[in-house]
Design an enzyme around this catalytic site. Structure first.
Site, PDB file in Angstrom:
ATOM      1  N   ALA A 193     -14.073 -34.164 -68.334  1.00 24.28           N
ATOM      2  CA  ALA A 193     -13.337 -32.872 -67.608  1.00 24.28           C
ATOM      3  C   ALA A 193     -11.885 -33.474 -67.032  1.00 24.28           C
ATOM      4  O   ALA A 193     -11.048 -32.852 -66.831  1.00 24.28           O
ATOM      5  CB  ALA A 193     -13.836 -32.161 -66.782  1.00 24.28           C
TER       6      ALA A 193
ATOM      7  N   TRP B 279     -33.908 -29.642 -57.211  1.00 21.46           N
ATOM      8  CA  TRP B 279     -34.173 -31.095 -57.426  1.00 21.46           C
ATOM      9  C   TRP B 279     -35.815 -31.319 -56.862  1.00 21.46           C
ATOM     10  O   TRP B 279     -36.563 -31.879 -57.671  1.00 21.46           O
ATOM     11  CB  TRP B 279     -33.377 -32.117 -56.551  1.00 21.46           C
ATOM     12  CG  TRP B 279     -33.455 -33.460 -56.778  1.00 21.46           C
ATOM     13  CD1 TRP B 279     -32.830 -34.304 -57.767  1.00 21.46           C
ATOM     14  CD2 TRP B 279     -34.723 -34.322 -56.645  1.00 21.46           C
ATOM     15  NE1 TRP B 279     -33.268 -35.457 -57.882  1.00 21.46           N
ATOM     16  CE2 TRP B 279     -34.481 -35.769 -57.100  1.00 21.46           C
ATOM     17  CE3 TRP B 279     -35.636 -34.207 -55.716  1.00 21.46           C
ATOM     18  CZ2 TRP B 279     -35.181 -36.765 -56.944  1.00 21.46           C
ATOM     19  CZ3 TRP B 279     -36.408 -35.280 -55.452  1.00 21.46           C
ATOM     20  CH2 TRP B 279     -36.259 -36.720 -56.058  1.00 21.46           C
TER      21      TRP B 279
ATOM     22  N   PHE C 287     -16.970 -32.228 -63.813  1.00 20.65           N
ATOM     23  CA  PHE C 287     -16.305 -32.138 -62.399  1.00 20.65           C
ATOM     24  C   PHE C 287     -16.282 -30.972 -61.600  1.00 20.65           C
ATOM     25  O   PHE C 287     -16.881 -29.890 -61.779  1.00 20.65           O
ATOM     26  CB  PHE C 287     -15.204 -33.022 -62.712  1.00 20.65           C
ATOM     27  CG  PHE C 287     -15.526 -34.542 -63.194  1.00 20.65           C
ATOM     28  CD1 PHE C 287     -16.482 -35.473 -62.720  1.00 20.65           C
ATOM     29  CD2 PHE C 287     -14.790 -35.177 -64.149  1.00 20.65           C
ATOM     30  CE1 PHE C 287     -16.732 -36.634 -63.055  1.00 20.65           C
ATOM     31  CE2 PHE C 287     -15.206 -36.256 -64.524  1.00 20.65           C
ATOM     32  CZ  PHE C 287     -15.969 -37.057 -63.928  1.00 20.65           C
TER      33      PHE C 287
ATOM     34  N   LYS D 247     -21.651 -43.265 -63.027  1.00 20.35           N
ATOM     35  CA  LYS D 247     -22.160 -42.215 -62.626  1.00 20.35           C
ATOM     36  C   LYS D 247     -23.498 -41.950 -63.001  1.00 20.35           C
ATOM     37  O   LYS D 247     -24.322 -41.041 -62.410  1.00 20.35           O
ATOM     38  CB  LYS D 247     -21.343 -41.233 -63.351  1.00 20.35           C
ATOM     39  CG  LYS D 247     -21.504 -39.623 -63.180  1.00 20.35           C
ATOM     40  CD  LYS D 247     -20.339 -38.918 -63.872  1.00 20.35           C
ATOM     41  CE  LYS D 247     -20.607 -37.284 -63.695  1.00 20.35           C
ATOM     42  NZ  LYS D 247     -21.866 -36.965 -64.556  1.00 20.35           N
TER      43      LYS D 247
ATOM     44  N   PHE E 292     -30.253 -30.673 -49.299  1.00 18.25           N
ATOM     45  CA  PHE E 292     -30.948 -31.765 -49.020  1.00 18.25           C
ATOM     46  C   PHE E 292     -31.999 -31.654 -47.877  1.00 18.25           C
ATOM     47  O   PHE E 292     -31.673 -30.744 -46.902  1.00 18.25           O
ATOM     48  CB  PHE E 292     -30.026 -33.042 -48.875  1.00 18.25           C
ATOM     49  CG  PHE E 292     -29.136 -33.448 -49.986  1.00 18.25           C
ATOM     50  CD1 PHE E 292     -29.464 -34.488 -50.643  1.00 18.25           C
ATOM     51  CD2 PHE E 292     -28.159 -32.504 -50.551  1.00 18.25           C
ATOM     52  CE1 PHE E 292     -28.779 -34.960 -51.991  1.00 18.25           C
ATOM     53  CE2 PHE E 292     -27.514 -33.031 -51.720  1.00 18.25           C
ATOM     54  CZ  PHE E 292     -27.871 -34.097 -52.275  1.00 18.25           C
TER      55      PHE E 292
ATOM     56  N   THR F 280     -27.959 -30.414 -62.344  1.00 22.32           N
ATOM     57  CA  THR F 280     -29.248 -30.180 -61.806  1.00 22.32           C
ATOM     58  C   THR F 280     -29.467 -28.592 -61.397  1.00 22.32           C
ATOM     59  O   THR F 280     -30.426 -28.025 -61.579  1.00 22.32           O
ATOM     60  CB  THR F 280     -29.687 -31.150 -60.751  1.00 22.32           C
ATOM     61  OG1 THR F 280     -29.284 -32.538 -60.894  1.00 22.32           O
ATOM     62  CG2 THR F 280     -30.775 -30.605 -59.923  1.00 22.32           C
TER      63      THR F 280
ATOM     64  N   ARG G 141     -23.481 -30.112 -71.921  1.00 16.90           N
ATOM     65  CA  ARG G 141     -22.986 -31.224 -72.666  1.00 16.90           C
ATOM     66  C   ARG G 141     -23.886 -32.703 -72.873  1.00 16.90           C
ATOM     67  O   ARG G 141     -24.921 -32.569 -72.127  1.00 16.90           O
ATOM     68  CB  ARG G 141     -21.695 -32.007 -71.797  1.00 16.90           C
ATOM     69  CG  ARG G 141     -20.662 -30.884 -71.673  1.00 16.90           C
ATOM     70  CD  ARG G 141     -19.339 -31.239 -71.049  1.00 16.90           C
ATOM     71  NE  ARG G 141     -19.950 -31.487 -69.563  1.00 16.90           N
ATOM     72  CZ  ARG G 141     -19.140 -32.325 -68.738  1.00 16.90           C
ATOM     73  NH1 ARG G 141     -18.393 -33.072 -69.094  1.00 16.90           N
ATOM     74  NH2 ARG G 141     -19.729 -32.450 -67.685  1.00 16.90           N
TER      75      ARG G 141
ATOM     76  N   LYS H 146     -24.341 -30.551 -60.098  1.00 16.91           N
ATOM     77  CA  LYS H 146     -24.005 -29.341 -60.727  1.00 16.91           C
ATOM     78  C   LYS H 146     -24.938 -29.247 -62.060  1.00 16.91           C
ATOM     79  O   LYS H 146     -25.518 -28.144 -62.227  1.00 16.91           O
ATOM     80  CB  LYS H 146     -22.566 -29.640 -61.240  1.00 16.91           C
ATOM     81  CG  LYS H 146     -22.057 -28.369 -62.269  1.00 16.91           C
ATOM     82  CD  LYS H 146     -20.624 -28.480 -62.124  1.00 16.91           C
ATOM     83  CE  LYS H 146     -19.912 -29.797 -62.393  1.00 16.91           C
ATOM     84  NZ  LYS H 146     -20.371 -30.282 -63.892  1.00 16.91           N
TER      85      LYS H 146
END
Length: 556
Positions: free
Chosen positions: A273, A409, A301, A105, A381, A73, A94, A71
């Protein structure tokens, strides 16, 4: 393949003064923290008040999985794509917490060629905002215990102190403890607790305060305990507010950094979150809206947590009206929701994709309930097959959602141009009719039930006896008009993290409720959610190191 930190360390940053200059910000309007990061000055923030707002775009996601959704990214890559299309854009994100960074994470600077820089600084101490919040929180805790020790003029019941200490680190041993042991001079013995800094009320207050004056008012209102007459005792009554504001004087101002492609980013505040409201600071978002034509922000999240709280708490409190929402998914995450083990996610499996895509479907339905146009994007991907990508695209378009694949990415902003064009088209052709899910006047239990039914898909809500009494008492004290901030597992739409996909036939169990009067919401704890996480068996900290030249490795 290069790692995120290797890509970040090879990127050439511009001096932050040059990034700021493209936004019309002079050097005198910055409080610099080295060459590549700075805080916006108070005078500059005040100067923005007469400027018109740009468009506000929220990025959210399906429920997170071990496969990753990307998210942040996508948010960064989308902003870079807007820049490549010649649009004046800014990010509002954030700050990362050290807890997940050293836990499971990892960091929160994006990934690949869609990152914000300086990556190591952001993921570690940055400009010290989290430390200031931790210090202010723990100053209040120390003043409560000192008040007890010095005679307890306010008649605080030591068994009903609700203010908790905090630490920006995952440490399960601090969840429940006893303080004041050792003798009379150490203060009265009592039970105490720690939460992670990202879950503290000071973090929420900082992220919802309009300015320093508002910050002071909010800190004054914090309920720290109850006295023997069952009345709330506040931070203002303890006389703690002034010193706490002094610690937060610099932290309240947003931080300016840049992406790999030099797109400006305001990174400020970092509530989780799943146990807090999960959005960057309202102050940064409002400033961003004045500074550019397009502001791209993200909420933590899945849409059942971060987006719901963005809409029902942040937008409600700040008067924000989002213009569009981007919903992020990945083929691998959808197959994970369909029951595929992580090791087999790279193999084509249309049956599992069909089974797991119901999670995406529910989030599309949820977002539509707020009246904001939705664009679905797949964080693609290399192992995704054409059959899988086509299936998801068809699924989304059949439900009236714009759709685009993103490869940010690997390709940076270039990989997000199709998504950016879809978002621009939606902004031009569909007008947002934003509205929150529930009205302020609704009783607290009915607000909780509305979120549980409409957003989680629950059949209803079960309140423990203690939680029911707590909610009734909060309404008696005048807090019934506040929105609810529901703490729930991020891994499932339900309060049971093992129920993937789109669970049905379940109820949400509320076990505790308390007021964050300074933040302006009622916190509701469900299931087994913890406000102080623990480290996993193999924490990320085991991979992080620094060599003799000061180069950090293993940070992701």
């Amino acid at each position: 393949m290069k790692t995120d930190i290797e890509i970040a360390q090879e990127a050439k940053m511009e001096p932050i003064t040059e990034v700021a200059a493209r936004l019309g910000i002079g050097a005198d309007d910055l409080e610099q923290y080295g060459r590549y990061k700075a805080k916006l000055s108070e005078s500059y923030l005040h100067s923005l008040s007469e400027k018109p707002d740009g468009k506000l775009i929220l990025v959210t996601a399906i429920n997170p999985t071990a496969a990753g959704e990307g998210k942040t990214t996508i948010s960064i890559g989308l902003a870079d794509a807007f820049s490549q299309l010649g649009k004046k854009v800014i990010l509002a994100l954030r700050e990362p917490s050290l807890g997940p960074c050293f836990g499971v994470k990892g960091g929160a600077a994006g990934g690949g060629y869609a990152q914000v820089l300086p990556m190591e600084d952001l993921n570690l101490h940055f400009t010290g905002d989290f430390h200031a919040i931790t210090s202010a929180n723990n100053l209040l805790a120390a003043m409560i215990d000192n008040h007890l020790h010095q005679g307890n003029e306010l008649g605080i019941d030591p068994t009903r102190i609700v203010w908790k200490r905090c630490l920006d680190m995952n440490d399960r041993a601090l969840r429940n403890l006893v303080v004041g042991m050792g003798g009379k001079m150490e203060g009265p013995v009592r039970e105490d607790h720690f939460v992670i800094t990202a879950a503290s009320e000071i973090m929420a207050i900082l992220c919802l305060a309009a300015d320093m004056t508002d910050l002071r008012r909010r800190i004054d209102r914090i309920v720290v305990a109850y006295n023997y007459a069952n009345e709330p005792v506040t931070a203002g009554e303890l006389g703690a507010s002034g010193a706490m504001c002094a610690l937060l004087k610099d932290a309240i101002n947003p931080n300016l950094i840049q992406t790999i492609e030099h797109t400006p980013a305001l990174v400020h505040g970092g509530p989780f979150a799943n146990i807090a409201h999960g959005c960057n600071s309202l102050r940064a978002t409002k400033a961003a809206l004045k500074m550019a034509d397009y502001t791209i922000t993200e909420a933590g999240f899945g849409a059942d947590l971060g987006a719901e709280k963005f809409f029902d708490i942040k937008c409600r409190k700040g008067g924000l009206k989002p213009d569009a929402v981007v919903l992020v998914a990945s083929v691998q995450a959808l197959k994970y929701n369909g029951g595929v083990a992580k090791a087999q996610l790279r193999e084509e499996n249309l049956e599992a994709l069909e089974k797991g895509i119901v999670n995406l479907e529910k989030h599309i339905e949820n977002l539509s309930k707020y009246g904001v146009p939705v664009v679905v994007t797949l964080n693609a991907f290399a192992t995704d097959t054409e059959a899988e990508l086509s299936y998801v695209e068809k699924f989304c378009t059949e439900r009236g959602c714009a759709f685009a694949k993103a490869t940010v990415w690997a390709d940076g902003g270039r990989g997000g141009v199709d998504l950016a064009q879809q978002v621009l088209t939606v902004l031009e052709t569909k007008k947002s009719q934003f509205h929150p899910l529930y009205e302020d006047a609704l009783p607290l239990k009915e607000k909780i039930a509305a979120v549980a039914r409409e957003i989680y898909g629950a059949d209803g809500v079960s309140f423990t006896a203690a939680a029911g009494k707590q909610l009734d008492r909060l309404e008696q004290l005048g807090f019934g008009s506040l929105p609810v901030c529901i703490a729930k597992t991020q891994y499932s739409l339900s309060d049971d993290q093992t129920k993937l996909g789109r669970p049905s036939g379940f109820t949400i169990t509320v076990r505790e409720a308390y007021v964050s009067a300074g933040a302006g919401f009622v916190v509701v704890l469900t299931g087994t959610i913890m406000a102080m996480p623990g480290l996993p068996k193999q924490p990320a900290a085991l991979r992080i190191d620094v060599d003799g030249d000061g180069t950090i490795t293993g940070l992701s």
